[in-house]
Scaffold this motif. Structure first.
Motif: not given
Ligand SMILES: *Cc1c(COP(=O)(O)O)cnc(C)c1O
Length: 375
Positions: A31-38
């Motif tokens: 349930n941890r948030p993902l901060f995608p690298a773009i």
């Protein structure tokens, strides 16, 4: 008339594969948030297309390297929380505050400039504090973090949302170094508990897959969201489930039978040995296919692997389609990265031939190549 359709080399972007990969990563992250690298145009995939799809999937915190990358997306109407991963100079603080970006901060100069500009405008800045636990690139040493946080708390308009660090060697099979970094970061988390900082985040793609202890409160995956492995050496069953998002395709623009002994392209680094059928495709180093791949690249035509021959030019290169005989025609599709028939060419294959990493292969695909969503 849409002139873009005349551009014969295209990167096709498979958003179903992006969804699939995000689903896989989220399962690993719990349930941890993902901060995608773009950053870097979403590793060459087209940052606007990728950002819009990620937001649709519910990923609304995105990482770019630079202010300009996030600002471009914001100006195109993309509403997200942007974390700016690279250090920003004090002189650009007003841009951060104007757009409401979340910078990664690791110097007093940067912190004080942000605090000053923000207080002048009666605004707040939300920041992430970077710790160097072994990357050797940017960040405060762990022992300097508590004093830095004390200074942060003296600026009423600075909100520390996160503490973060980065792995230089999480993609290796030996985890000794990474484990030591994790221990240092975990200790720092304890030592700074009284500051009540919401998010300690550390893991990139490699650590998400291989280092459970590195997951902490949030993950910043990059390469894996695009369906590519962080390293050719990593052998984990979950990694094999990733699906590549990008294919690079072109078309045959010229076709010719040439006699034995015909020199092909600049410098005649290749000459035909026998009568040969040579096709020209409009792909060159101007599209991001390195000249170092000359005479080493293979592409797919009619579902068959064909050798690229002669130097790769800026805008074109030649392929030997002799084995295809009369089945090949002008206008036929050629695949540089992706599938055709039962054959596949991966970014990893190109990377191995160029002695680099898949990150560089996809990121190098240049601006003039249109990114087209697969329908
Ligand atoms: C690019 C980057 C990531 C993502 O790394 P991947 O190896 O592509 O998953 C995470 N954190 C930071 C600081 C980065 O610069």
């Amino acid at each position: 008339m849409n002139y873009r359709t005349t551009h014969l080399t295209q990167a096709s972007i498979n958003l179903d594969h992006l969804s699939h990969n995000m689903h896989l990563l989220q399962k690993l992250a719990g349930n941890r948030p993902l901060f995608p690298a773009i950053k870097a145009n979403a590793y060459g995939h087209g940052s606007e297309i990728i950002a819009r799809h990620l937001i649709q999937l519910g990923y609304t915190t995105l990482c770019t390297a630079h202010i300009s990358e996030a600002a471009e997306l914001a100006e195109r109407g993309i509403q997200a929380t942007f974390i700016i991963l690279s250090p920003t100079l004090p002189e650009n603080s007003d841009y951060i505050i104007h757009y409401g970006f979340q910078p990664v901060v690791c110097s007093l100069e940067q912190l004080r400039a942000l605090a000053e500009v923000a207080s002048g405008q009666e605004k707040q800045v939300t920041i992430h504090v970077k710790v160097d636990t072994g990357m050797g690139r940017m960040g405060l040493y762990p022992e300097h973090v508590p004093a830095f946080l004390d200074e942060c708390s003296q600026h009423h308009n600075i909100i520390v949302q996160g503490i973060c660090s980065h792995f230089p060697r999480a993609d290796e099979n030996d985890h000794t170094f990474s484990q030591n970094q994790i221990d240092v970061f975990a200790r720092l988390k304890k030592d700074t508990a009284r500051h009540n900082i919401p998010l300690y985040h550390f893991a990139n793609s490699a650590a998400l897959f291989a280092l459970q202890d590195a997951h902490f409160d949030a993950i910043r995956p990059g390469i894996s969201i695009y369906g590519l492995k962080p390293s050719a050496d990593m052998q984990l069953p979950e990694l094999e489930k990733l699906k590549p998002v990008l294919s690079l395709k072109s078309r045959i623009t010229f076709l010719k039978d040439v006699p034995a002994g015909t020199g092909i392209s600049y410098g005649h680094t290749y000459s035909t040995e026998n009568l040969a059928r040579i096709a020209t495709i409009p792909v060159g180093y101007g599209d991001g296919i390195s000249r170092q791949l000359s005479n080493r690249l293979e592409v797919l035509a009619c579902g068959v692997r064909c050798r690229q021959v002669g130097r790769i030019c800026m805008d074109q290169c030649m392929i030997d389609v002799t084995p295809l005989g009369n089945s090949v025609s002008l206008g036929d599709e050629v695949v540089i990265i992706g599938n055709q028939g039962s054959e596949t060419i991966t970014a990893d294959e190109l990377a191995a031939k160029q002695e680099t990493i898949n990150y560089e292969i996809v990121t190098a695909i240049s601006q003039r190549v249109p990114r087209i969503v697969d329908q």
